[in-house]
Design a protein around this motif. Structure first.
Motif, short mmCIF file in Angstrom:
data_model
loop_
_atom_site.label_atom_id
_atom_site.label_comp_id
_atom_site.label_asym_id
_atom_site.label_seq_id
_atom_site.Cartn_x
_atom_site.Cartn_y
_atom_site.Cartn_z
N ILE A 1 108.44 51.76 74.74
CA ILE A 1 107.89 50.42 74.54
C ILE A 1 107.72 50.12 73.05
CG2 ILE A 1 105.82 49.01 74.85
CD1 ILE A 1 105.47 50.30 77.58
N LEU A 2 107.15 51.06 72.31
CA LEU A 2 106.94 50.84 70.88
C LEU A 2 108.27 50.65 70.16
CD1 LEU A 2 104.07 53.32 69.93
CD2 LEU A 2 103.92 50.99 70.77
N ARG A 3 109.26 51.46 70.48
CA ARG A 3 110.57 51.34 69.82
C ARG A 3 111.22 49.99 70.14
NH1 ARG A 3 111.39 56.77 71.84
NH2 ARG A 3 110.97 58.30 70.17
N ASP A 4 111.17 49.61 71.40
CA ASP A 4 111.77 48.34 71.80
C ASP A 4 111.09 47.17 71.11
OD1 ASP A 4 113.70 46.99 73.65
OD2 ASP A 4 111.86 46.07 74.40
N MET A 5 109.77 47.28 70.96
CA MET A 5 109.02 46.19 70.34
C MET A 5 109.35 46.05 68.85
SD MET A 5 104.97 45.68 70.17
CE MET A 5 104.89 47.05 69.06
N VAL A 6 109.40 47.16 68.11
CA VAL A 6 109.68 47.06 66.68
C VAL A 6 111.13 46.63 66.44
CG1 VAL A 6 107.89 48.69 65.98
CG2 VAL A 6 110.18 49.55 66.50
N GLU A 7 112.03 46.97 67.36
CA GLU A 7 113.40 46.49 67.25
C GLU A 7 113.46 44.97 67.42
OE1 GLU A 7 115.62 48.65 70.13
OE2 GLU A 7 115.56 50.55 69.01
N LYS A 8 112.66 44.44 68.32
CA LYS A 8 112.62 42.99 68.52
C LYS A 8 111.92 42.31 67.34
CE LYS A 8 113.10 42.69 73.52
NZ LYS A 8 113.69 44.00 73.66
N LEU A 9 110.97 42.97 66.72
CA LEU A 9 110.38 42.43 65.49
C LEU A 9 111.43 42.36 64.39
CD1 LEU A 9 106.93 44.29 65.31
CD2 LEU A 9 107.27 41.85 65.68
N ALA A 10 112.26 43.39 64.29
CA ALA A 10 113.31 43.41 63.27
C ALA A 10 114.34 42.33 63.52
CB ALA A 10 113.98 44.78 63.25
N ALA A 11 114.63 42.05 64.79
CA ALA A 11 115.63 41.04 65.13
C ALA A 11 115.08 39.63 65.05
CB ALA A 11 116.17 41.31 66.53
N GLY A 12 113.76 39.48 64.89
CA GLY A 12 113.16 38.16 64.83
C GLY A 12 112.85 37.58 66.21
N THR A 13 113.08 38.36 67.27
CA THR A 13 112.78 37.89 68.62
C THR A 13 111.28 37.75 68.83
OG1 THR A 13 114.75 39.04 69.44
CG2 THR A 13 113.12 38.38 71.07
N LEU A 14 110.51 38.66 68.25
CA LEU A 14 109.06 38.60 68.32
C LEU A 14 108.50 38.37 66.92
CD1 LEU A 14 108.29 41.64 70.68
CD2 LEU A 14 108.69 39.26 71.31
N ARG A 15 107.51 37.48 66.86
CA ARG A 15 106.85 37.20 65.59
C ARG A 15 105.34 37.20 65.82
NH1 ARG A 15 110.40 35.22 61.81
NH2 ARG A 15 112.42 34.50 62.61
N PRO A 16 104.64 38.19 65.29
CA PRO A 16 103.17 38.24 65.49
C PRO A 16 102.48 37.10 64.76
CG PRO A 16 103.88 39.91 63.90
CD PRO A 16 105.13 39.31 64.47
N GLN A 17 101.36 36.69 65.33
CA GLN A 17 100.56 35.62 64.72
C GLN A 17 99.56 36.24 63.75
OE1 GLN A 17 98.13 33.41 67.41
NE2 GLN A 17 97.68 31.78 65.96
N LEU A 18 99.91 36.24 62.46
CA LEU A 18 99.14 36.95 61.46
C LEU A 18 98.43 36.00 60.51
CD1 LEU A 18 101.79 39.66 60.48
CD2 LEU A 18 100.03 39.82 62.23
N ASP A 19 97.26 36.42 60.07
CA ASP A 19 96.57 35.74 58.98
C ASP A 19 97.14 36.28 57.68
OD1 ASP A 19 94.82 34.08 57.67
OD2 ASP A 19 93.10 34.68 58.92
N GLU A 20 96.76 35.69 56.56
CA GLU A 20 97.20 36.20 55.27
C GLU A 20 96.68 37.62 55.06
OE1 GLU A 20 99.21 34.89 52.94
OE2 GLU A 20 99.60 33.24 54.33
N PRO A 21 97.51 38.54 54.54
CA PRO A 21 97.05 39.92 54.32
C PRO A 21 95.79 39.96 53.46
CG PRO A 21 99.42 39.76 53.98
CD PRO A 21 98.92 38.36 54.14
N VAL A 22 94.90 40.88 53.82
CA VAL A 22 93.59 40.99 53.16
C VAL A 22 93.57 42.25 52.31
CG1 VAL A 22 91.11 41.22 53.55
CG2 VAL A 22 92.49 39.76 55.06
N PRO A 23 93.05 42.19 51.08
CA PRO A 23 92.95 43.42 50.27
C PRO A 23 91.90 44.37 50.84
CG PRO A 23 91.92 41.56 49.13
CD PRO A 23 92.62 40.99 50.33
N TRP A 24 92.02 45.65 50.45
CA TRP A 24 91.16 46.67 51.03
C TRP A 24 89.69 46.42 50.76
CZ3 TRP A 24 87.68 50.56 49.86
CH2 TRP A 24 87.54 51.56 50.82
N TYR A 25 89.34 45.90 49.59
CA TYR A 25 87.92 45.74 49.25
C TYR A 25 87.23 44.66 50.09
CZ TYR A 25 89.77 41.93 46.31
OH TYR A 25 90.41 40.80 45.85
N GLU A 26 87.99 43.87 50.85
CA GLU A 26 87.40 42.86 51.73
C GLU A 26 87.44 43.31 53.20
OE1 GLU A 26 89.18 39.06 51.21
OE2 GLU A 26 88.70 38.92 49.08
N ALA A 27 87.73 44.58 53.43
CA ALA A 27 87.90 45.07 54.79
C ALA A 27 86.62 44.95 55.62
CB ALA A 27 88.37 46.53 54.76
#
Length: 353
Positions: free
Chosen positions: A307-333
């Motif tokens: 499942i994990l391999r299939d999912m990251v392959e689809k991420l690479a192909a652009g089939t799946l796109r996660p809904q992400l916020d802007e990356p946060v620096p470590w000091y704001e964790a």
């Protein structure tokens, strides 16, 4: 090594998040790899679930979805070598936070990260992708031509589920909990051009004039949907605080078709005799969505990695796109984790190192 950990506040039962120093073993054991963390996604810490498994500690590690580079491998590791880019989910009994510079993990919990996928995308999409695959395939066993209703479709898990279902030829309906959510989901339904719509219908549950059951039956010609994936349900008619937009359990059963399947995230679901009889008359079934069970049996390890391999392959192909916020620096964790724990963040939060 510094990492982020959760500690229960006295009297309140809530978690406060703080930076703590913990020692890391110098070298990995037989099947372990040492990973330099490049990105770590944040998910709420379920203290009740940890209590059930007797895994509660004074300091609970925070951040389990990681992506990084292999620095060192144990003597019996066969899957990886130094400088490999990997992504994986730390086990529930991990002692170290994923928000450390380096972590030690069993090689059987990691997969290769494709070059086309960034560390932030890999870490931010892996858990929601695993949940979506578990709900749709392992529990629901959907197939092309089926119909599925995804509750709270604009959440990170909802968006990932919509994409996975559409890829496999499933007719997807989704609910929107607010006008903002509806606008986000409408972007998945282009009004012009040749791009295929990911959604057959958006149901505005925030609008009191919209009836969820009627909308689903209308879209399916009165037959009902083959599968429902909820984001929580109301067990009683009276609306409790924060549950006014959740469907009642009777409504969920009413919109299921013959032989339908209800995948629920409601761990305390209580079905009364009339509910059970309604499910019986439909020949329908109920499953509980808990993606953590993949780590409960070694017999399922191969399927988990598939499942994990299939999912990251689809991420690479652009089939799946996660809904992400802007990356946060470590000091704001710590601040970011507090927002995630109190459900103030609608997008997936990823800490970038």
């Amino acid at each position: 090594m510094k990492g982020l950990y959760g500690q229960l506040r006295e009297g309140s039962g809530e978690l406060k998040f703080l930076i703590q120093e913990k020692s890391v073993p110098v070298s990995p054991e037989s099947h372990q790899v040492k990973v330099q963390v490049k990105a770590c996604a944040l998910s709420p810490v379920d203290t009740g679930f940890l209590d059930d498994l007797k895994l509660r500690r004074d300091l609970l590690p925070v951040g389990r979805e990681i992506a990084g580079i292999v620095l060192q491998v144990g003597p019996k590791v066969t899957f990886f070598q130094p400088d490999d880019e990997v992504v994986g989910i730390l086990p529930l009994d991990a002692e170290l936070s994923g928000l450390c510079d380096m972590v030690l993990m069993d090689e059987h919990l990691l997969v290769q990260k494709p070059e086309k996928v960034t560390y932030v995308e890999a870490a931010g999409g892996i858990q929601d992708g695993l949940r979506a695959y578990t709900a749709l395939h392992t529990l629901g066993r959907v197939a092309a031509g089926h119909s599925v209703l995804v509750m709270d479709g604009a959440s990170p898990f909802g968006m990932m589920t919509i994409q996975v279902a559409h890829y496999h030829g499933v007719k997807v309906l989704a609910t929107a909990l607010s006008l903002e959510d509806q606008r986000l989901l409408e972007k998945l339904r282009p009004s012009m051009g040749v791009q295929e719509s990911l959604l057959a219908r958006i149901i505005s549950t925030w609008d009191p004039k919209v009836d969820l059951v009627e909308a689903c039956l209308e879209e399916t010609g009165g037959l009902g949907v083959d599968m429902v994936i909820d984001a929580g349900v109301r067990l009683y008619e009276e609306d409790s605080v924060g549950q006014s937009l959740l469907p009642h359990k009777h409504d969920v059963i009413s919109l299921l078709g013959v032989g339908g399947h209800w995948v629920t995230t409601e761990r305390n679901l209580q079905l009364d005799p009339p509910d059970s009889r309604s499910l019986f008359l439909r020949g329908a079934s109920v499953s509980f969505l808990n993606e953590e069970v993949w780590g409960a049996s070694r017999a399922r390890q191969g399927r988990y990695l598939h499942i994990l391999r299939d999912m990251v392959e689809k991420l690479a192909a652009g089939t799946l796109r996660p809904q992400l916020d802007e990356p946060v620096p470590w000091y704001e964790a710590a601040v970011s984790m507090d927002m995630v724990q109190t459900k103030q963040a609608r997008k997936k939060v990823v800490i970038q190192f």
